[in-house]
Scaffold this active site. Structure first.
Site, PDB file in Angstrom:
ATOM      1  N   CYS A 114       0.819  -1.214   0.000  1.00  0.00           N
ATOM      2  CA  CYS A 114       0.000   0.000   0.000  1.00  0.00           C
ATOM      3  C   CYS A 114       0.857   1.271   0.000  1.00  0.00           C
ATOM      4  O   CYS A 114       0.352   2.358  -0.292  1.00  0.00           O
ATOM      5  CB  CYS A 114      -0.943  -0.002   1.189  1.00  0.00           C
ATOM      6  N   HIS A 254      -3.671   6.938   2.620  1.00  0.00           N
ATOM      7  CA  HIS A 254      -4.024   5.612   2.100  1.00  0.00           C
ATOM      8  C   HIS A 254      -5.435   5.276   2.582  1.00  0.00           C
ATOM      9  O   HIS A 254      -5.762   5.437   3.754  1.00  0.00           O
ATOM     10  CB  HIS A 254      -3.011   4.586   2.608  1.00  0.00           C
ATOM     11  N   ASN A 284     -10.100  -0.748   0.144  1.00  0.00           N
ATOM     12  CA  ASN A 284      -8.642  -0.603   0.131  1.00  0.00           C
ATOM     13  C   ASN A 284      -8.117  -1.223  -1.168  1.00  0.00           C
ATOM     14  O   ASN A 284      -8.193  -2.433  -1.354  1.00  0.00           O
ATOM     15  CB  ASN A 284      -8.076  -1.324   1.365  1.00  0.00           C
TER      16      ASN A 284
END
Ligand code: UT7
Length: 327
Positions: A114, A254, A284
């Site tokens: 990520c 994020h 996500n």
């Protein structure tokens, strides 16, 4: 040496198919209410059968090229951040180079999960400032639906598929990269990982039967790490650049969990409405999360010219870091 690099264009691509919380209720023992209150996610996207990470990356890249007003032949380097490459070999960036019809330019993947987009942006920034490359394509793309265990309610509700891209080039006074900072702590490697399929545990009947090719997550521990790392990364960037809260036009964190972003916002002096959010729609998307959010934030007028934009990432590795742009 060139003083700074700029983001010349942005693009993103999300597959059409939506997986809503109601869809997940039919797959595992969960509820829309649990997912909404614990994560803030309403729905996420899923790539079509046969649609790969490089396919998603190419769509976002074409949009970023169009937004920058350059062609694929103008690229000097291609960097793809992903944890779900089309295959272990070759690098997905090579497939993107070929599909875009780019010249035979250096093309490679960055594996920082990520945090991969912020890592890649940092590399591109240095190549441009050194004069070694003029136009660099940086893509974050992931098809997490291929590595998510849809029998594990603790992970399958969190993740989605998508891609986001930027074209970077020599600084032109707009969307300039002022700062990047990267961190890693491998002692946390097994808090969020895919156990099998690498040299430690090659694919075998046992690894397949044991569902070891799927993402395993220590949710609560990653949650705590995420809040601390993201808040620290933003604080560090502001201190290093001597920025005050009034300088910050936007934070693009994020997009993993609304509670993580709320907890970060509580710890910092930046107004809550400056945090850009789209995780309710996409979940996500790992390396794609920040570039998709950046593209949407740029497109909807969330970013004010002259103000600072902080990109703040955390992810598997463990990795974390930040980038500061002046929009
Ligand atoms: O890019 C990095 C990727 N990773 C992350 O961002 C993950 C970070 N962690 C998180 O976002 C949160 O820890 C989760 C959303 C994964 C979990 O939320 P939590 O508030 O930390 O819940 P928990 O793990 O403490 O579990 C609470 C309860 C448990 O039941 P018991 O033991 O209290 O009976 C879980 O079994 O919730 C249960 N649970 C669920 N219930 C309904 C876990 N997943 C689900 C679910 N639906 N999908």
């Amino acid at each position: 040496m060139i003083a700074r690099s700029s983001i010349l264009g942005t693009g993103s691509y999300l597959p059409e198919k939506r997986i809503t919380n109601a869809d997940l209720e039919r797959m595992v023992d969960t509820s829309d209410e649990w997912i909404m209150t614990r994560t803030g996610i309403r729905e996420r996207r899923m790539a079509a059968p046969g649609q790969t990470t490089s396919d998603l990356a190419v769509e976002a890249s074409r949009r970023a090229l169009a937004s920058a007003g350059i062609g694929a032949k103008d690229l000097d380097m291609i960097i793809v951040a992903t944890l779900t490459p089309d295959a272990l070999l070759p690098a997905t960036a090579c497939l993107v180079q070929h599909k875009l019809g780019a010249r035979f330019v250096g093309s490679f993947d960055v594996v920082a999960a990520c945090s991969g987009f912020v890592y890649s942006l940092s590399i591109a920034d240095l190549f441009i400032r050194s004069g070694a490359a003029r136009h660099v394509l940086v893509v974050g793309a992931d098809v997490l639906s291929r590595v998510v265990d849809y029998t594990d309610r603790g992970t399958c509700v969190l993740f989605g598929d998508g891609s986001g891209a930027v074209i970077m080039g020599p600084g032109n006074g707009r969307a300039e990269v002022l700062y990047t900072k990267l961190h890693a702590d491998g002692s946390g490697a097994q808090k969020l990982y895919i156990p099998a399929g690498g040299s430690a545990l090659p694919a075998s009947r046992e690894t397949v039967d044991g569902r070891m090719h799927f993402i395993k997550l220590a949710g609560r521990e990653i949650f705590r790490f995420a809040v601390t790392a993201t808040a620290e990364a933003i604080r560090e960037a502001m201190a290093d650049l001597m920025l005050s809260p009034a300088d910050i036009g936007a934070v693009i964190p994020h997009q993993a969990n609304i509670r993580i972003i709320d907890s970060v916002a509580e710890r910092l002096p930046i107004a809550r409405d400056r945090y850009f959010l789209n995780l309710d729609r996409y979940g996500n998307t790992s390396a794609a999360s920040i570039p998709i959010a950046l593209d949407e934030a740029a497109g909807c007028g969330f970013l004010n010219p002259g103000k600072h934009v902080i990109l703040a990432a955390f992810g598997e590795g463990l990795t974390w870091g930040s980038a500061v742009l002046r929009w």
